[in-house]
Design a protein around this motif. Structure first.
Motif, mmCIF file in Angstrom:
data_model
loop_
_atom_site.group_PDB
_atom_site.id
_atom_site.type_symbol
_atom_site.label_atom_id
_atom_site.label_comp_id
_atom_site.label_asym_id
_atom_site.label_seq_id
_atom_site.Cartn_x
_atom_site.Cartn_y
_atom_site.Cartn_z
ATOM 1 N N LYS A 76 0.863 7.414 -6.320
ATOM 2 C CA LYS A 76 0.570 7.698 -6.056
ATOM 3 C C LYS A 76 0.577 9.649 -6.601
ATOM 4 O O LYS A 76 0.403 10.416 -6.603
ATOM 5 C CB LYS A 76 -1.116 7.561 -5.548
ATOM 6 N N THR B 40 1.012 6.077 8.079
ATOM 7 C CA THR B 40 -0.039 7.067 6.728
ATOM 8 C C THR B 40 -0.544 8.353 7.764
ATOM 9 O O THR B 40 -1.638 8.855 6.888
ATOM 10 C CB THR B 40 -1.671 6.596 6.460
ATOM 11 N N THR C 282 1.325 10.306 -3.671
ATOM 12 C CA THR C 282 0.306 10.969 -1.875
ATOM 13 C C THR C 282 1.748 9.799 -0.769
ATOM 14 O O THR C 282 0.930 10.596 0.771
ATOM 15 C CB THR C 282 -1.415 10.366 -1.717
ATOM 16 N N PHE C 283 1.843 9.653 -0.635
ATOM 17 C CA PHE C 283 3.143 8.645 0.036
ATOM 18 C C PHE C 283 3.704 9.829 1.200
ATOM 19 O O PHE C 283 4.498 11.147 0.627
ATOM 20 C CB PHE C 283 4.179 7.960 -0.457
ATOM 21 N N ARG D 96 1.005 4.526 -2.630
ATOM 22 C CA ARG D 96 0.794 5.849 -2.563
ATOM 23 C C ARG D 96 2.218 6.814 -3.281
ATOM 24 O O ARG D 96 1.827 7.971 -3.322
ATOM 25 C CB ARG D 96 0.654 6.021 -0.751
ATOM 26 N N GLU E 152 0.586 -0.673 -0.292
ATOM 27 C CA GLU E 152 -0.225 0.113 0.141
ATOM 28 C C GLU E 152 0.986 1.119 0.367
ATOM 29 O O GLU E 152 0.362 1.965 -0.744
ATOM 30 C CB GLU E 152 -1.185 -0.340 1.224
ATOM 31 N N LYS F 196 -3.085 11.457 6.228
ATOM 32 C CA LYS F 196 -4.291 11.104 5.280
ATOM 33 C C LYS F 196 -5.195 11.814 6.322
ATOM 34 O O LYS F 196 -6.694 12.014 5.903
ATOM 35 C CB LYS F 196 -5.206 9.561 5.457
#
Length: 157
Positions: free
Chosen positions: A92, A117, A94-95, A89, A85, A99
């Motif tokens: 994408k 996260t 978004t790492f 991220r 996962e 969140k």
């Protein structure tokens, strides 16, 4: 008023963490493979019999070892999912972004927990809410049991 640009980790940092996560995944998969080979060998050894008498203490030890092995395998499997996962991220972009608050997670936290996260503050807040919810649920269950006992007592009169 200028529109606020969403938080994003630098490409260099993303690359660094991607390599780190890939290496952690490789190490975990290698360790799991070696563990499976050792367990297969141990299983063959115990099936062939070693000439000794197997007693209940040996069986209990074998059971505890097996239970521990399954528990570790489940935990490692879960961690492998978290690693995958985290790699998604990274792809994408978004790492490293919390969140909850959408701010960058400090690199020190990601070095310690690369699958994180949430930033520390949001993680602690989440934990506090979960603990409070657990306390409320425990109080509700206790009150429900008390109510049932009271109803039983009153029905018996």
């Amino acid at each position: 008023m200028a529109e606020k640009k969403p938080a994003k980790m630098s490409d260099a940092d993303l690359k660094f963490f991607e390599e780190m996560l890939i290496e952690k995944r490789r190490q975990l998969v290698t360790a799991q493979s070696e563990s499976e080979k050792a367990n297969a060998f141990q299983g063959q050894k115990s099936q062939s019999g070693d000439g000794g008498d197997s007693d209940s203490a040996d069986s209990a030890t074998d059971y505890n070892t097996l239970e521990t092995t399954f528990s570790l395998a489940a935990r490692e499997g879960k961690y492998l999912v978290y690693l995958e996962e985290a790699l998604q991220r990274i792809r994408k972009g978004t790492f490293g972004v919390c969140k909850v608050c959408k701010q960058l997670i400090p690199k020190a936290r990601l070095l310690a927990v690369p699958t994180a996260t949430k930033c520390v503050n949001c993680k602690e807040e989440t934990k506090k809410k979960e603990q409070e919810n657990n306390r409320i649920e425990m109080a509700r269950l206790f009150a429900e049991e008390q109510r049932k006992e009271l109803l039983k007592k009153n029905a018996g009169r």
